[in-house]
Design a protein around this motif. Structure first.
Motif, PDB file in Angstrom:
ATOM      1  N   VAL A 317     -15.115  22.723 -21.538  1.00  0.00           N
ATOM      2  CA  VAL A 317     -16.060  21.832 -20.865  1.00  0.00           C
ATOM      3  C   VAL A 317     -17.460  22.079 -21.414  1.00  0.00           C
ATOM      4  CG1 VAL A 317     -17.002  21.087 -18.650  1.00  0.00           C
ATOM      5  CG2 VAL A 317     -14.647  21.955 -18.782  1.00  0.00           C
ATOM      6  N   ASN A 318     -18.093  21.035 -21.932  1.00  0.00           N
ATOM      7  CA  ASN A 318     -19.455  21.129 -22.437  1.00  0.00           C
ATOM      8  C   ASN A 318     -20.415  21.190 -21.246  1.00  0.00           C
ATOM      9  OD1 ASN A 318     -22.011  20.746 -23.538  1.00  0.00           O
ATOM     10  ND2 ASN A 318     -21.311  19.269 -25.057  1.00  0.00           N
ATOM     11  N   VAL A 319     -20.937  22.386 -20.969  1.00  0.00           N
ATOM     12  CA  VAL A 319     -21.845  22.520 -19.832  1.00  0.00           C
ATOM     13  C   VAL A 319     -23.301  22.337 -20.235  1.00  0.00           C
ATOM     14  CG1 VAL A 319     -20.294  23.896 -18.410  1.00  0.00           C
ATOM     15  CG2 VAL A 319     -21.808  25.053 -20.042  1.00  0.00           C
ATOM     16  N   SER A 320     -23.592  22.303 -21.553  1.00  0.00           N
ATOM     17  CA  SER A 320     -24.952  21.976 -21.974  1.00  0.00           C
ATOM     18  C   SER A 320     -25.356  20.603 -21.459  1.00  0.00           C
ATOM     19  CB  SER A 320     -25.073  22.010 -23.500  1.00  0.00           C
ATOM     20  OG  SER A 320     -25.245  23.313 -23.993  1.00  0.00           O
ATOM     21  N   GLU A 321     -24.395  19.665 -21.453  1.00  0.00           N
ATOM     22  CA  GLU A 321     -24.727  18.322 -20.988  1.00  0.00           C
ATOM     23  C   GLU A 321     -25.008  18.295 -19.493  1.00  0.00           C
ATOM     24  OE1 GLU A 321     -20.310  16.327 -20.339  1.00  0.00           O
ATOM     25  OE2 GLU A 321     -21.297  16.148 -22.290  1.00  0.00           O
ATOM     26  N   HIS A 322     -24.686  19.394 -18.796  1.00  0.00           N
ATOM     27  CA  HIS A 322     -24.981  19.505 -17.363  1.00  0.00           C
ATOM     28  C   HIS A 322     -26.180  20.427 -17.102  1.00  0.00           C
ATOM     29  CE1 HIS A 322     -21.333  17.326 -16.353  1.00  0.00           C
ATOM     30  NE2 HIS A 322     -20.652  18.132 -17.155  1.00  0.00           N
ATOM     31  N   GLY A 323     -26.876  20.846 -18.163  1.00  0.00           N
ATOM     32  CA  GLY A 323     -28.069  21.670 -17.993  1.00  0.00           C
ATOM     33  C   GLY A 323     -27.818  23.155 -17.907  1.00  0.00           C
ATOM     34  N   VAL A 324     -26.607  23.615 -18.220  1.00  0.00           N
ATOM     35  CA  VAL A 324     -26.270  25.044 -18.203  1.00  0.00           C
ATOM     36  C   VAL A 324     -26.192  25.522 -19.649  1.00  0.00           C
ATOM     37  CG1 VAL A 324     -24.580  26.780 -17.526  1.00  0.00           C
ATOM     38  CG2 VAL A 324     -25.023  24.823 -16.037  1.00  0.00           C
ATOM     39  N   LEU A 325     -27.154  26.323 -20.079  1.00  0.00           N
ATOM     40  CA  LEU A 325     -27.220  26.802 -21.458  1.00  0.00           C
ATOM     41  C   LEU A 325     -27.122  28.316 -21.499  1.00  0.00           C
ATOM     42  CD1 LEU A 325     -28.537  23.892 -21.560  1.00  0.00           C
ATOM     43  CD2 LEU A 325     -29.893  24.744 -23.469  1.00  0.00           C
ATOM     44  N   ARG A 352     -29.927  24.800 -14.415  1.00  0.00           N
ATOM     45  CA  ARG A 352     -28.930  24.296 -13.474  1.00  0.00           C
ATOM     46  C   ARG A 352     -27.830  25.339 -13.283  1.00  0.00           C
ATOM     47  NH1 ARG A 352     -30.881  19.944 -10.980  1.00  0.00           N
ATOM     48  NH2 ARG A 352     -28.766  19.289 -10.453  1.00  0.00           N
ATOM     49  N   ARG A 353     -27.169  25.225 -12.144  1.00  0.00           N
ATOM     50  CA  ARG A 353     -25.920  25.941 -11.881  1.00  0.00           C
ATOM     51  C   ARG A 353     -24.832  24.896 -11.765  1.00  0.00           C
ATOM     52  NH1 ARG A 353     -23.343  28.899  -6.596  1.00  0.00           N
ATOM     53  NH2 ARG A 353     -22.573  26.797  -6.263  1.00  0.00           N
ATOM     54  N   ALA A 354     -23.711  25.118 -12.442  1.00  0.00           N
ATOM     55  CA  ALA A 354     -22.611  24.156 -12.411  1.00  0.00           C
ATOM     56  C   ALA A 354     -21.423  24.738 -11.671  1.00  0.00           C
ATOM     57  CB  ALA A 354     -22.191  23.763 -13.826  1.00  0.00           C
ATOM     58  N   GLU A 355     -20.757  23.890 -10.889  1.00  0.00           N
ATOM     59  CA  GLU A 355     -19.495  24.238 -10.255  1.00  0.00           C
ATOM     60  C   GLU A 355     -18.417  23.344 -10.849  1.00  0.00           C
ATOM     61  OE1 GLU A 355     -17.505  23.597  -5.944  1.00  0.00           O
ATOM     62  OE2 GLU A 355     -19.322  24.837  -5.964  1.00  0.00           O
ATOM     63  N   LEU A 356     -17.409  23.962 -11.441  1.00  0.00           N
ATOM     64  CA  LEU A 356     -16.316  23.244 -12.079  1.00  0.00           C
ATOM     65  C   LEU A 356     -15.065  23.428 -11.224  1.00  0.00           C
ATOM     66  CD1 LEU A 356     -18.423  24.034 -14.341  1.00  0.00           C
ATOM     67  CD2 LEU A 356     -16.532  23.911 -15.952  1.00  0.00           C
ATOM     68  N   THR A 373     -23.595  19.943 -10.030  1.00  0.00           N
ATOM     69  CA  THR A 373     -24.662  20.869 -10.399  1.00  0.00           C
ATOM     70  C   THR A 373     -25.781  20.824  -9.371  1.00  0.00           C
ATOM     71  OG1 THR A 373     -25.994  19.317 -11.706  1.00  0.00           O
ATOM     72  CG2 THR A 373     -24.168  20.407 -12.832  1.00  0.00           C
ATOM     73  N   ARG A 374     -26.595  21.858  -9.398  1.00  0.00           N
ATOM     74  CA  ARG A 374     -27.827  21.868  -8.623  1.00  0.00           C
ATOM     75  C   ARG A 374     -28.818  22.797  -9.307  1.00  0.00           C
ATOM     76  NH1 ARG A 374     -27.699  26.074  -4.823  1.00  0.00           N
ATOM     77  NH2 ARG A 374     -25.690  27.050  -4.460  1.00  0.00           N
ATOM     78  N   PRO A 375     -30.104  22.673  -8.973  1.00  0.00           N
ATOM     79  CA  PRO A 375     -31.119  23.458  -9.683  1.00  0.00           C
ATOM     80  C   PRO A 375     -30.948  24.957  -9.479  1.00  0.00           C
ATOM     81  CG  PRO A 375     -32.126  21.630  -8.477  1.00  0.00           C
ATOM     82  CD  PRO A 375     -30.698  21.726  -8.014  1.00  0.00           C
ATOM     83  N   LEU A 376     -31.210  25.700 -10.545  1.00  0.00           N
ATOM     84  CA  LEU A 376     -31.259  27.153 -10.509  1.00  0.00           C
ATOM     85  C   LEU A 376     -32.142  27.594 -11.661  1.00  0.00           C
ATOM     86  CD1 LEU A 376     -30.216  29.798  -9.187  1.00  0.00           C
ATOM     87  CD2 LEU A 376     -28.428  29.825 -10.936  1.00  0.00           C
ATOM     88  N   ALA A 377     -33.139  28.388 -11.388  1.00  0.00           N
ATOM     89  CA  ALA A 377     -34.073  28.808 -12.436  1.00  0.00           C
ATOM     90  C   ALA A 377     -33.334  29.485 -13.579  1.00  0.00           C
ATOM     91  CB  ALA A 377     -35.117  29.755 -11.849  1.00  0.00           C
ATOM     92  N   PRO A 378     -33.749  29.248 -14.811  1.00  0.00           N
ATOM     93  CA  PRO A 378     -33.109  29.927 -15.944  1.00  0.00           C
ATOM     94  C   PRO A 378     -33.363  31.427 -15.897  1.00  0.00           C
ATOM     95  CG  PRO A 378     -35.072  28.760 -16.663  1.00  0.00           C
ATOM     96  CD  PRO A 378     -34.846  28.375 -15.238  1.00  0.00           C
ATOM     97  N   GLY A 379     -32.589  32.166 -16.706  1.00  0.00           N
ATOM     98  CA  GLY A 379     -32.759  33.606 -16.808  1.00  0.00           C
ATOM     99  C   GLY A 379     -31.690  34.431 -16.131  1.00  0.00           C
ATOM    100  N   ASP A 525     -43.770  18.952 -14.028  1.00  0.00           N
ATOM    101  CA  ASP A 525     -42.617  18.094 -13.776  1.00  0.00           C
ATOM    102  C   ASP A 525     -41.469  18.397 -14.727  1.00  0.00           C
ATOM    103  OD1 ASP A 525     -44.004  16.833 -11.765  1.00  0.00           O
ATOM    104  OD2 ASP A 525     -44.717  15.204 -13.047  1.00  0.00           O
ATOM    105  N   ILE A 526     -41.777  18.746 -15.977  1.00  0.00           N
ATOM    106  CA  ILE A 526     -40.733  19.028 -16.965  1.00  0.00           C
ATOM    107  C   ILE A 526     -40.017  20.332 -16.630  1.00  0.00           C
ATOM    108  CG2 ILE A 526     -40.326  19.606 -19.393  1.00  0.00           C
ATOM    109  CD1 ILE A 526     -42.547  17.673 -20.128  1.00  0.00           C
ATOM    110  N   ALA A 527     -40.762  21.332 -16.208  1.00  0.00           N
ATOM    111  CA  ALA A 527     -40.168  22.650 -15.935  1.00  0.00           C
ATOM    112  C   ALA A 527     -40.842  23.262 -14.717  1.00  0.00           C
ATOM    113  CB  ALA A 527     -40.314  23.561 -17.155  1.00  0.00           C
TER     114      ALA A 527
END
Length: 732
Positions: A317-325, A352-356, A373-379, A525-527
């Motif tokens: 599953v490509n999770v980059s397209e869901h904002g999970v890198l 983002r955090r993804a639930e599959l 997905t829902r927002p989650l700070a990177p790191g 707004d971007i980040a």
């Protein structure tokens, strides 16, 4: 696009590309072509900034980045090895602070209860069934033992591991055994600790090779799983009597690219389901002018039991397209009351955090999960379930723990007593390096990818790949991005003359196929998560509350981070005051055979910064390990195909143990292999032109040196010289 930026874009089209081996036309002297006549160069203020920083820097004492980048909570481990939720206010989690050499005890609300000293650069922690806690450090040969007493964690001894420089990760088994990963040696250590007569911790120990760059270990009831970063492999080992892993029944999951995380569930029949987070399982493709096929993916596998286990990929599953890198933490669980399974994937580089949710099907979990997905700070580097659907996250980028109970995520900053003195600019640069902020508009269709620098440079070092550069048949290994400040020009083709060019080219190439101008500003707004780093609080002039970060400010921040991103202390020199006899012999061999190219300089482009042989011992054994062991010029030493018409820029040899495979073409797997291939024409020195002539097919001149492909009849290093050199190189 205004006239200034149009001129800049046209000039950069002729400039070198920042990362090693990218296709480009040769750069004119001094770097990129000049802007159009009369147009101001928008990079000139950055070059002046860099020049002033270099002039003020003491590269003999440039601090290592071990502590410089904050406390870095790097892992989480439940206090109860059976995973039962803790009562409110009671000890729940253990978290090592990699940047502060400490182990922290947290309650379920992620409030700190207690703190104790930990091994240098701690990255692993394990809890035995007895309740004893052990912590490991990647820069320490000892495991520290602790006792939990109420809401306090207290030191309770040490377990010294002979022949080990450091332990990257640690896990415990129900039999009372520990599993430790020696990243440097590529070994798995199985340990059975016990109490000695004098109160010291004693141990039974079994070592076995496991693969290149082992960095993550997980113990289940019947299996032990080891992730080998540089081999791009997860090794699944059945566990025998007493907790000993059985290598004979091992299964291996191999990818074309690194795997950063995994979790597994044992199922009926003795096998398991395994979820892994890693880069796209596809060769890296650079022929399109950027980076292709390096999206982040979550994979689901079935591994059968038995003497010859079978591995079946069930989903990718490509999770980059869901904002999970760069997903460094995934959690696999069974859905109660059904045969469905769920994967939670978090990204170090995405927001983002993804639930599959994989629905049950006749052949196993479905290949196409439902994704939310829902927002989650990177790191996020690690996660732990707290019960009731709540999760805790360790976040080194924010230097905080995060509590996620389904509503708004609560941030718990690490208490640091004011030790973290980084500017907001350096913190912004760290975010640019480790997140998608440098190219936020990238797409994921076809070869196009959303990625970060860390996609190819794990923790700033390498990914073990030898990839196609997009130029003819030239392939190249990944190079570390630490220690760039005093190692210019940059990269094997050496087409970036300074960090100003590196920073600007990184923005251009990272988003080259996004359709967006690389000379952009970043707003809240971007980040919005950038507010947690304080980067919007004040600008360079001290004005509060700026609304956006300018293109110049973004590049300057990346440069500031790269200036601070020095190599971590080499564990081999910790506590050392002098060379051994073998290391001193190796230094002499290096001086006579290697130093003509791998120069003992403090600035690679300044021969006048050479360190005399009498000072090598002092500087090599210092925590900074400041000598570059490289130079700005090109050499042809037989490692083909050459990445440049003049050969390759002589690379730095700092922290060689973190960079594998070796040679520009990746053909040497070990340093011993490198040294056994070396050939030279005769004792004594020869000038560079003679050596280059030999490499081009002329008769070898006295002193000519070949790393590979040497003509017949040349001398090789004798076994004693190789052993001595290996001992010396281990210190660099």
């Amino acid at each position: 696009m205004d006239a200034v930026r149009l001129a800049l874009a046209l000039s950069l089209a002729l400039a070198a590309l920042a990362c090693d081996g990218r296709p480009a036309s040769p750069a004119p002297a001094g770097g990129a072509a000049a802007p159009a006549v009369g147009a101001p160069d928008p990079l000139e203020p950055l070059r002046q900034f860099e020049a002033s920083r270099r002039a003020a820097a003491d590269f003999s004492r440039q601090p290592s980045s071990d502590r410089l980048l904050g406390p870095d909570p790097i892992a989480l481990r439940p206090v109860d090895p059976r995973g039962r939720p803790a009562a409110p206010g009671a000890p729940a989690l253990l978290s090592p602070l990699r940047g502060r050499d400490a182990l922290v005890l947290l309650d379920a609300s992620l409030r700190e209860l207690s703190r104790a000293p930990a091994p240098a650069s701690p990255t692993g922690v394990a809890v035995l069934p007895s309740g004893d806690v052990f912590a490991s450090g990647e820069a320490s040969p000892a495991l520290f033992r602790y006792a939990l007493r109420g809401a306090s964690i207290e030191p309770a001894g040490r377990l010294e591991l002979a022949g080990v420089r450091g332990v990257r990760d640690l896990a415990a088994g129900p039999e009372g055994v520990l599993y430790a990963l020696d990243e440097r040696a590529g070994a798995l250590l199985t340990l059975r600790p016990g109490a000695g007569a004098d109160g010291r911790v004693e141990v039974e120990r079994w070592d076995e090779p496991i693969g290149a760059g082992p960095f993550r270990v997980v113990r289940l009831a019947r299996h032990l799983l080891v992730g080998c970063l540089l081999d791009h492999t997860i090794v699944v080992l059945p566990v025998g009597e007493g907790g000993r892993p059985l290598s004979g029944g091992a299964a291996r999951i191999r990818h074309d690219g690194p795997i950063w995380s995994f979790d597994a569930l044992e199922v009926e029949g003795g096998g398991l389901l395994l979820a892994a987070g890693g880069v796209e399982d596809h060769p890296l493709d650079r022929t399109g002018g950027s980076f292709g096929y390096i999206d982040s993916f979550v994979f689901l596998y079935r591994v059968t039991a038995g003497a010859r286990p079978e591995v079946t990929r069930l989903a990718a599953v490509n999770v980059s397209e869901h904002g999970v890198l760069t997903p460094k933490a995934v959690a696999l669980s069974a859905v109660p009351g059904s045969a469905d399974v769920r994967v939670i994937a978090t990204g170090y580089g995405g927001d983002r955090r993804a639930e599959l949710l994989f629905r049950a099907a006749e052949a196993g979990p479905s290949a196409a999960p439902a994704v939310s997905t829902r927002p989650l700070a990177p790191g996020v580097a690690a996660m732990a379930a707290l019960g009731g659907g709540a999760f805790a996250y360790a976040n080194p980028l924010l230097d905080a723990w995060l509590l996620d109970a389904g509503g708004e995520v609560v941030k718990r900053p690490v208490h640091d007593d004011g030790e973290d003195t980084r500017s907001g600019e350096v913190r912004l640069g760290e975010a640019l390096f480790f997140t998608s902020l440098m190219a936020p508009w990238n797409r994921t269709d076809g070869p196009l990818s959303r990625f970060t620098c860390e996609t190819c440079h794990f923790e700033g070092y390498v990914d073990g790949r030898t990839h196609h550069t997009g130029r003819g048949d030239v392939r190249a290994t990944t190079k570390p991005l630490l220690g760039l400040f005093n190692n210019r020009p940059h990269f094997s083709r050496a087409l970036d003359p300074d960090l100003t060019a590196v920073a600007d080219n990184e923005f251009r190439v990272a988003g080259a196929l996004s359709g967006h101008d690389p000379w952009f500003s970043v707003s809240r707004d971007i980040a919005p998560w950038l507010a947690d780093l304080g980067v919007f609080d004040v600008d360079r002039a001290g004005r509060a509350g700026r609304a956006e970060l300018s293109p110049e400010a973004l590049r300057r921040a990346l440069m500031s981070f790269l200036m601070a991103f020095s190599h971590r202390t080499n564990p081999a020199v910790v506590g050392r005051a002098g060379f051994t006899a073998l290391e001193r012999d190796g230094a002499r061999v290096f001086r006579d055979r290697c130093a003509r190219c791998h120069a003992p300089v403090l600035r690679s482009d300044d021969p006048g910064s050479a360190v005399p042989f009498e000072r090598w011992e002092e500087l090599v054994l210092a925590p900074e390990g400041a000598i570059v062991w490289g130079k700005a010029g090109y050499e042809k030493t037989g490692v083909v195909p050459y990445v440049h018409e003049q050969g390759a820029r002589v690379p730095s040899l700092r922290r060689l143990y973190k960079k594998r495979p070796y040679f520009t073409n990746g053909s040497a797997r070990t340093l011993r292999d490198v040294l056994e291939r070396a050939r030279f024409a005769a004792p004594g020195g020869a000038d560079a032109s003679a050596a280059k002539g030999a490499a081009n097919g002329a008769a070898p001149a006295p002193g000519a040196f070949f790393h590979d492909g040497a003509p017949a009849g040349l001398a090789a290093l004798d076994p004693a010289a190789i052993d001595a050199l290996l001992a010396f190189l281990d210190l660099l």
